[in-house]
Design an enzyme around this catalytic site. Structure first.
Site, PDB file in Angstrom:
ATOM      1  N   LYS A   1     -11.775  -1.587   7.008  1.00  0.00           N
ATOM      2  CA  LYS A   1     -10.861  -2.336   8.059  1.00  0.00           C
ATOM      3  C   LYS A   1     -11.282  -2.255   9.568  1.00  0.00           C
ATOM      4  CE  LYS A   1      -8.096  -3.378   4.529  1.00  0.00           C
ATOM      5  NZ  LYS A   1      -7.308  -2.575   3.938  1.00  0.00           N
TER       6      LYS A   1
ATOM      7  N   ASP B   1      -1.303   7.042   6.040  1.00  0.00           N
ATOM      8  CA  ASP B   1      -2.546   5.991   5.917  1.00  0.00           C
ATOM      9  C   ASP B   1      -2.717   5.148   6.884  1.00  0.00           C
ATOM     10  OD1 ASP B   1      -4.027   3.900   4.807  1.00  0.00           O
ATOM     11  OD2 ASP B   1      -2.672   3.206   3.339  1.00  0.00           O
TER      12      ASP B   1
ATOM     13  N   TRP C   1       0.818  -1.147  -0.034  1.00  0.00           N
ATOM     14  CA  TRP C   1       0.182  -0.036   0.009  1.00  0.00           C
ATOM     15  C   TRP C   1       0.801   1.299   0.131  1.00  0.00           C
ATOM     16  CZ3 TRP C   1      -4.017  -1.340  -2.043  1.00  0.00           C
ATOM     17  CH2 TRP C   1      -4.979  -2.725  -1.503  1.00  0.00           C
TER      18      TRP C   1
HETATM   19  C1  LIG Z   1      -6.721  -2.041   2.503  1.00  0.00           C
HETATM   20  C2  LIG Z   1      -5.766  -0.893   2.685  1.00  0.00           C
HETATM   21  C3  LIG Z   1      -5.779   0.034   1.510  1.00  0.00           C
HETATM   22  C4  LIG Z   1      -6.624   0.019   0.449  1.00  0.00           C
HETATM   23  O1  LIG Z   1      -8.003   0.315   0.506  1.00  0.00           O
HETATM   24  P1  LIG Z   1      -8.912   0.624  -0.422  1.00  0.00           P
HETATM   25  O2  LIG Z   1     -10.079   1.251   0.344  1.00  0.00           O
HETATM   26  O3  LIG Z   1      -9.357  -0.727  -1.150  1.00  0.00           O
HETATM   27  O4  LIG Z   1      -8.220   1.619  -1.580  1.00  0.00           O
HETATM   28  C5  LIG Z   1      -4.707   1.120   1.505  1.00  0.00           C
HETATM   29  N1  LIG Z   1      -3.901   1.107   2.871  1.00  0.00           N
HETATM   30  C6  LIG Z   1      -3.921   0.172   3.650  1.00  0.00           C
HETATM   31  C7  LIG Z   1      -3.090   0.219   4.776  1.00  0.00           C
HETATM   32  C8  LIG Z   1      -4.575  -0.933   3.732  1.00  0.00           C
HETATM   33  O5  LIG Z   1      -4.885  -1.809   4.645  1.00  0.00           O
END
Ligand SMILES: *Cc1c(COP(=O)(O)O)cnc(C)c1O
Length: 355
Positions: free
Chosen positions: A192, A168, A101
Site C-alpha cells: 500500500k 494494522d 480487514w
Molecule cells: C490490504 C490490506 C490488508 C491485506 O493485506 P495482504 O497483504 O493482502 O494480506 C490488511 N489490512 C489492511 C488495512 C489493508 O489495507
C-alpha cells in the site's frame, strides 16, 4: 503516451525514481554486474540493504533506539492477523472492528483465546470510526486498524488503553505523523505505501513477547525472526530493496512530516470538490474521513457512465470502489502526485458545470 493517473488502492503507485532505480538494479545492482534478483540474501551487499532498510523503517517513524525491531517478513498483512494472536494472545485480547480487514484480524484471534469486541462501526456499514472507546483492563493487547482502506475511514489518534497496542497500519503507515511510539506492534502489508507486494513490515517491541506458554512454529514465531534478523529463511530480496529505495525517497523529501503536508493538501482538494458537487456523496462520515482512500458515490446512478467516460479520456485509472462497497475510491498514497488529484478534481468540476 498520455500520462496515466493511477489511483490504485494496492498494489499501489511508487515514486517514478523508485521504478527507475529498481529497474536498473534488476539489470545491474550497484554496479556489480549482477541482478538484484540473483544475489544471495546472505551476501554482504544484501545485508547492507537489509540493515539500511531496517534502520530507515524505524527512524522515519521516530522509533529508533526505543526498543523496537524492524522485521521484513512474508505472507502479507493477512499472515500477521494470525501471527499476532499466536505470539501475544494468552487469555483475552480486545479488537476494534472498523471493517473487512479488522474483522478478518478479529476472526483469526478467536482461534487462540477470548476476544472482546471493544467497539464496532458495523451498525452503519463501517462508515465511521467509533468514538469515546472504553477499553477494559487486563487485556493481553488491543488491536485496531488505523486506516480502513475499503471504506475510507481513518483513526486520527491512537485509542487510550493500559495494555500493549497492536495496529494494522497497512494503508497509512509512513503517510502522516502519529503517536507511533504508543503502539507496541505496528504491521503493514508493503504493497500500500511501502513497496511491492509479497512483503510485510512488522515493527515490534520485543518486550511484548514471551507471555504465552504455547509452542510456536518457527516461521510464525516473532522471537525466532528477531533472533535471525529477518533471515530465518530466504528474504524477499527484491521487495526489500525496492522498499529501501522508497524509504530513501521519503527520507530525502523530509520524512513523514513533509509527506503529510502534501497528503493533507491532496485530500483537502478532493474532499472539497466532493462537498462542492451536489451530485456526489462521500461514503465515509465527514469526521472519520481517510486522507489515503477517498470513497464516494453518485447520488443518481445515471451520473456514473459520464464519470467513467471522463476518467477514460483523462486516463484516470483504478478508481472503482472495492467490490464489497461499490461506488468509487481514489487512493492518495504517498507517491500519488498532486497533479493526479487536480485532474480528478477538474473532471468533477466539469461534471458540475453540466448538471
Ligand atoms: C490490504 C490490506 C490488508 C491485506 O493485506 P495482504 O497483504 O493482502 O494480506 C490488511 N489490512 C489492511 C488495512 C489493508 O489495507
Amino acid at each position: 503516451m498520455k500520462k496515466v493517473h493511477n489511483f490504485s488502492a494496492g498494489p499501489c503507485l511508487l515514486p517514478t525514481t523508485v521504478y527507475e532505480q529498481a529497474a536498473e538494479a534488476v539489470q545491474n545492482f550497484n554496479g556489480s554486474g549482477m541482478s538484484i534478483l540473483s544475489i544471495s540474501h546472505r551476501s554482504k551487499e544484501f545485508i547492507a540493504v537489509l540493515e539500511e532498510a531496517k534502520a530507515l523503517a524505524l527512524s522515519l517513524l521516530g522509533l529508533e533506539n526505543k526498543g523496537y525491531t524492524a522485521l521484513f517478513l512474508q505472507g502479507g498483512a493477512s499472515m500477521e492477523f494470525m501471527r499476532i494472536p499466536y505470539n501475544l494472545l494468552a487469555h483475552r485480547a480486545g479488537y476494534i472492528n472498523t471493517g473487512t480487514w479488522a474483522t478478518k484480524a478479529l476472526e483469526q484471534a478467536t482461534q487462540f483465546g477470548e476476544v472482546d469486541l471493544i467497539a464496532s462501526s458495523e451498525d452503519q456499514k463501517f462508515t465511521y470510526i467509533p468514538k469515546d472507546i472504553i477499553v477494559p483492563t487486563g487485556l493481553d493487547y488491543l488491536h485496531f486498524t488505523s486506516n480502513n482502506t475499503i471504506y475510507g475511514t481513518q483513526f486520527n489518534a491512537v485509542p487510550k488503553a493500559d495494555c500493549p497496542m497492536v495496529c494494522d497500519m497497512s494503508s497509512d503507515i509512513y503517510s502522516r505523523e502519529f503517536d507511533y511510539d504508543k503502539i507496541d506492534v505496528i504491521y503493514a502489508g508493503a504493497q500500500k505505501n511501502i513497496g511491492p507486494a509479497g512483503l510485510s513490515v512488522v515493527l515490534i517491541k520485543e518486550e511484548v513477547l514471551g507471555k504465552t506458554s504455547r509452542s510456536i512454529p518457527n516461521m510464525l514465531n516473532y522471537q525466532e525472526h528477531i533472533n535471525k534478523g529477518s533471515l530465518y529463511h530466504t528474504a524477499n530480496v527484491f521487495a526489500i530493496y525496492t522498499s529501501l529505495l522508497n524509504f530513501r525517497w521519503l527520507h530525502n523529501l523530509g520524512g513523514v512530516s513533509a509527506i503529510e503536508k502534501v497528503n493533507n493538501q491532496k485530500a483537502a482538494l478532493l474532499y472539497k470538490a466532493i462537498d462542492d458537487c451536489d451530485f456526489i456523496n462521500g461514503i465515509a462520515k465527514v469526521d472519520s474521513r481517510s486522507k489515503m482512500n477517498v470513497t464516494f458515490d453518485f447520488v443518481e446512478e445515471k451520473m456514473a457512465p459520464l464519470f467513467d467516460a471522463l476518467c477514460q479520456d483523462t486516463k484516470i485509472m483504478n478508481i472503482k470502489g472495492h467490490r464489497s462497497v461499490g461506488g468509487y475510491r481514489a487512493s492518495l498514497y504517498n507517491a500519488l502526485p498532486l497533479e493526479s488529484v487536480e485532474v480528478l478534481v477538474s473532471v468533477l468540476q466539469q461534471m458540475n458545470s453540466l448538471v
